[in-house]
Design a protein around this motif. Sequence first.
Motif, mmCIF file in Angstrom:
data_model
loop_
_atom_site.group_PDB
_atom_site.id
_atom_site.type_symbol
_atom_site.label_atom_id
_atom_site.label_comp_id
_atom_site.label_asym_id
_atom_site.label_seq_id
_atom_site.Cartn_x
_atom_site.Cartn_y
_atom_site.Cartn_z
ATOM 1 N N VAL A 103 -72.102 21.078 -9.624
ATOM 2 C CA VAL A 103 -71.056 21.274 -10.637
ATOM 3 C C VAL A 103 -70.053 20.129 -10.578
ATOM 4 O O VAL A 103 -69.643 19.586 -11.613
ATOM 5 N N ALA A 104 -69.661 19.741 -9.360
ATOM 6 C CA ALA A 104 -68.737 18.608 -9.210
ATOM 7 C C ALA A 104 -69.361 17.331 -9.772
ATOM 8 O O ALA A 104 -68.686 16.538 -10.440
ATOM 9 N N GLN A 105 -70.652 17.141 -9.499
ATOM 10 C CA GLN A 105 -71.365 15.950 -9.981
ATOM 11 C C GLN A 105 -71.286 15.821 -11.495
ATOM 12 O O GLN A 105 -70.958 14.768 -12.039
ATOM 13 N N TYR A 106 -71.569 16.910 -12.185
ATOM 14 C CA TYR A 106 -71.648 16.852 -13.640
ATOM 15 C C TYR A 106 -70.325 17.231 -14.329
ATOM 16 O O TYR A 106 -70.288 17.319 -15.557
ATOM 17 N N LEU A 107 -69.284 17.433 -13.543
ATOM 18 C CA LEU A 107 -67.966 17.702 -14.115
ATOM 19 C C LEU A 107 -67.034 16.512 -13.915
ATOM 20 O O LEU A 107 -66.431 16.011 -14.874
ATOM 21 N N VAL A 108 -66.926 16.046 -12.695
ATOM 22 C CA VAL A 108 -65.969 14.988 -12.360
ATOM 23 C C VAL A 108 -66.328 13.662 -13.016
ATOM 24 O O VAL A 108 -65.502 13.049 -13.715
ATOM 25 N N MET A 109 -67.545 13.193 -12.807
ATOM 26 C CA MET A 109 -67.891 11.828 -13.223
ATOM 27 C C MET A 109 -67.966 11.634 -14.740
ATOM 28 O O MET A 109 -67.489 10.629 -15.268
ATOM 29 N N PRO A 110 -68.546 12.565 -15.506
ATOM 30 C CA PRO A 110 -68.524 12.377 -16.965
ATOM 31 C C PRO A 110 -67.102 12.358 -17.527
ATOM 32 O O PRO A 110 -66.769 11.496 -18.357
ATOM 33 N N LEU A 111 -66.263 13.295 -17.082
ATOM 34 C CA LEU A 111 -64.895 13.353 -17.594
ATOM 35 C C LEU A 111 -64.078 12.147 -17.133
ATOM 36 O O LEU A 111 -63.239 11.626 -17.882
ATOM 37 N N ALA A 112 -64.324 11.682 -15.917
ATOM 38 C CA ALA A 112 -63.617 10.493 -15.426
ATOM 39 C C ALA A 112 -64.027 9.259 -16.231
ATOM 40 O O ALA A 112 -63.173 8.428 -16.597
ATOM 41 N N GLY A 113 -65.311 9.115 -16.517
ATOM 42 C CA GLY A 113 -65.774 7.984 -17.319
ATOM 43 C C GLY A 113 -65.176 7.990 -18.709
ATOM 44 O O GLY A 113 -64.734 6.952 -19.225
ATOM 45 N N TYR A 114 -65.155 9.159 -19.323
ATOM 46 C CA TYR A 114 -64.568 9.309 -20.657
ATOM 47 C C TYR A 114 -63.071 8.997 -20.635
ATOM 48 O O TYR A 114 -62.564 8.258 -21.496
#
Length: 319
Positions: free
Chosen positions: A73-84
């Motif tokens: 969940v952290a993998q697919y929550l943190v990094m996409p939102l951080a990139g955006y």
Amino acid sequence: MLKRISDLTGTWLPAIVLAAAAVAFATPTTFAPLGTAVPYLLMVIMLGMGMTLQPKDFAIIGRRPWPVLVGVVAQYLVMPLAGYSLALAFDMEPMLAVGMILVGSAPGGTASNVMVYLSKGDTALSVAMTSVSTLLAPLLTPVLVLWLAGEFLPVDAGDLFVSIIQIVLVPVVVGLLLRRFAPRAIDKVLGALPLVSVLGITLVVMAVVAGSADTLLKVGALVVLAVVLHNGFGLALGYGLARLGRLPVTGRRAVSIEVGMQNSGLAAALATAHFNPVAALPAAVFSVWHNISGSLLAAYWSRRPAKDAQEEDRDAVDA
């Protein structure tokens, strides 16, 4: 001898990739034709990943589902939102914005397992997170890219889904089957797999840098800063979320490194195939930087026994 060479190239991966990127930047016309080979290079890397996996690597999901769930969940929550968020904060041009989101929406990178091992983290959890996030990538990566990158450029989620199936899922499954039904033959080549991975990711970076050399001249500093921050957010927030999930220190280290280290090769392949080499530029920079930051963090944690760190956390809570 081959295993020694593989181990040596794995240790010096950041320097090798950085030197290769410099060569490709200096002579872009020489390496630009490699762009068409990027998906196939990644397929070879993912085949190698599949060969290293065994059923016991997935057993942790049944024994300890909560740490795996927290990590993925952290993998697919943190990094996409951080990139955006970084793409918006730096007012990036559409192609670079999509590139940042692609990197963030990719599954965990294979080098993370080594970094977690060196950091005295939970290696079994790291391997499970990499495996699960990779198997979920055909579904989650296209959805995340469509959701977050759709405002910058048109995104065909269906085409992304097919590409990830071809580039990631099929090679990994083939590798798993080979390890299952031809273990003796695969055991003979396992020692060479790190060398194959290093060669593959090096060629991917060279292809991307050569194809986007002009853009790199204009916005290189901006992309480097954004990637460093992106990786840093992943490492820090991954650790923080794992702590909130009450994982032990070894688990926090695993989740931190898994979240911060992405499969940037996949992001580069998707960007090259569905957009253009400029969109793959953040992935190329990420390929270099996350190996440097991961190595530094692993070296720091390796000198701090997890037991001592756990006791410090308890003392802080008691205080």
